[in-house]
Write an enzyme that holds these catalytic residues in place. Structure first.
Site, mmCIF file in Angstrom:
data_model
loop_
_atom_site.group_PDB
_atom_site.id
_atom_site.type_symbol
_atom_site.label_atom_id
_atom_site.label_comp_id
_atom_site.label_asym_id
_atom_site.label_seq_id
_atom_site.Cartn_x
_atom_site.Cartn_y
_atom_site.Cartn_z
ATOM 1 N N GLY A 70 0.791 -1.231 0.000
ATOM 2 C CA GLY A 70 0.000 0.000 0.000
ATOM 3 C C GLY A 70 0.820 1.275 0.000
ATOM 4 O O GLY A 70 0.304 2.335 0.362
ATOM 5 N N MET B 110 -3.804 -7.181 -7.227
ATOM 6 C CA MET B 110 -3.309 -8.314 -8.009
ATOM 7 C C MET B 110 -4.416 -9.265 -8.486
ATOM 8 O O MET B 110 -4.209 -10.473 -8.560
ATOM 9 C CB MET B 110 -2.253 -9.074 -7.203
ATOM 10 N N ARG B 111 -5.569 -8.726 -8.785
ATOM 11 C CA ARG B 111 -6.661 -9.516 -9.375
ATOM 12 C C ARG B 111 -7.045 -8.892 -10.692
ATOM 13 O O ARG B 111 -6.945 -7.668 -10.862
ATOM 14 C CB ARG B 111 -7.892 -9.496 -8.465
ATOM 15 N N ASN C 251 1.806 2.956 -2.585
ATOM 16 C CA ASN C 251 1.222 3.882 -3.568
ATOM 17 C C ASN C 251 -0.044 4.538 -3.027
ATOM 18 O O ASN C 251 -0.289 5.718 -3.258
ATOM 19 C CB ASN C 251 0.940 3.153 -4.889
ATOM 20 N N ASN D 280 -4.574 1.982 -13.664
ATOM 21 C CA ASN D 280 -3.638 1.043 -13.037
ATOM 22 C C ASN D 280 -2.216 1.577 -13.130
ATOM 23 O O ASN D 280 -1.873 2.310 -14.050
ATOM 24 C CB ASN D 280 -3.719 -0.319 -13.752
ATOM 25 N N HIS E 205 1.740 0.167 -13.282
ATOM 26 C CA HIS E 205 2.503 -1.066 -13.530
ATOM 27 C C HIS E 205 3.999 -0.744 -13.471
ATOM 28 O O HIS E 205 4.440 0.232 -14.092
ATOM 29 C CB HIS E 205 2.131 -1.653 -14.897
HETATM 30 C C1 GAR Z 1 3.646 -1.502 -7.288
HETATM 31 O O1 GAR Z 1 4.997 -1.588 -7.680
HETATM 32 C C2 GAR Z 1 2.726 -1.600 -8.486
HETATM 33 O O2 GAR Z 1 3.262 -1.016 -9.632
HETATM 34 C C3 GAR Z 1 2.644 -3.101 -8.640
HETATM 35 O O3 GAR Z 1 2.500 -3.563 -7.329
HETATM 36 C C4 GAR Z 1 3.252 -2.722 -6.458
HETATM 37 C C5 GAR Z 1 2.395 -2.370 -5.274
HETATM 38 O O4 GAR Z 1 3.161 -1.717 -4.302
HETATM 39 N N1 GAR Z 1 1.552 -3.486 -9.498
HETATM 40 C C6 GAR Z 1 1.616 -4.479 -10.372
HETATM 41 O O5 GAR Z 1 2.588 -5.208 -10.485
HETATM 42 C C7 GAR Z 1 0.375 -4.675 -11.222
HETATM 43 N N2 GAR Z 1 0.619 -5.596 -12.275
HETATM 44 P P1 GAR Z 1 2.445 -0.981 -3.097
HETATM 45 O O6 GAR Z 1 1.435 -1.978 -2.515
HETATM 46 O O7 GAR Z 1 3.535 -0.693 -2.118
HETATM 47 O O8 GAR Z 1 1.779 0.252 -3.623
#
Ligand code: GAR
Length: 201
Positions: free
Chosen positions: A12, A89-90, A14, A106, A108
């Site tokens: 979390g 992640m769903r 972000n 989203n 990435h």
């Molecule tokens: C982030 O790096 C985001 O870009 C990635 O998960 C992480 C979550 O970090 N998302 C993906 O890989 C989507 N395919 P966080 O929970 O610390 O924000």
């Protein structure tokens, strides 16, 4: 003020970065909901510590259909206009995507269309690319595929460890996400096919 839901599955960071930018007035938005498919997600505890309303979706116990039904119910009830995925992640089903067409965003941790899916940072590092980065895109029915709103490059230096790269990617994520959402919420993007044009005037 744009009413948003943030969806996460992990740490979390972000979500916290966005919440901080909202609190400081840099980003105009109202977080109506922080949702997660994982009751043990660190991000949920972080949201609670920030006094944000949270929702656990029962993916594991009840399956995707019911979990998404509950999500839609809460999004409606809370008047949510934008769904912001932050490490969720769903894969959302067409039912949710069509209900929020071009209103699901989203982040990435790679330069799409390179390295879609999970473990993108490690995949890029192991592949040996010299440049990777971060992509912000609208969500459509295909995974990591929707129209691209913004991308930022992150060079991979000789001798840089995977951990160092991960740290740098997250730093970039925390800066690019709120800026892109600010432009998006202000209506500065125009869609031309799958090309998203940003009006900077
Ligand atoms: C982030 O790096 C985001 O870009 C990635 O998960 C992480 C979550 O970090 N998302 C993906 O890989 C989507 N395919 P966080 O929970 O610390 O924000």
């Amino acid at each position: 003020m744009p009413k948003i839901a943030i969806m996460l599955s992990g740490r979390g960071t972000n979500m916290v970065a966005l919440a901080r930018r909202i609190a400081s007035g840099d980003l105009d938005a109202d977080i109506r909901l922080v949702g997660s498919d994982r009751p043990d997600a660190e991000g949920l505890a972080r949201a609670e510590a920030l006094s944000l309303p949270t929702l656990v979706l029962p993916y594991r116990e009840k399956g995707k259909d019911e979990a998404e039904g509950l999500l839609l119910e809460h999004l409606e009830k809370k008047g949510v206009e934008w769904v912001v995925l932050a490490g969720f992640m769903r894969i959302l089903s067409p039912r949710v995507i069509s209900r929020f067409r071009d209103r699901i965003v989203n982040i990435h941790p790679a330069l799409l269309p390179a390295f879609p899916g999970t473990e993108a940072i490690a995949s890029a590092w192991n592949y040996g690319v010299k440049v990777t980065g971060v992509t912000i895109h609208l969500v459509d029915e295909e995974m990591d595929h929707g129209p691209i709103l913004a991308q930022r490059c992150v060079p991979i230096d000789e001798g840089q460890t995977l951990e160092e790269l991960e740290e740098r990617i997250h730093e970039v994520e925390h800066d690019i996400y709120w800026r892109t959402l600010k432009d998006l919420f202000a209506g500065r993007y125009k869609k031309e096919g799958r090309r998203m044009k940003l009006d900077r005037t």
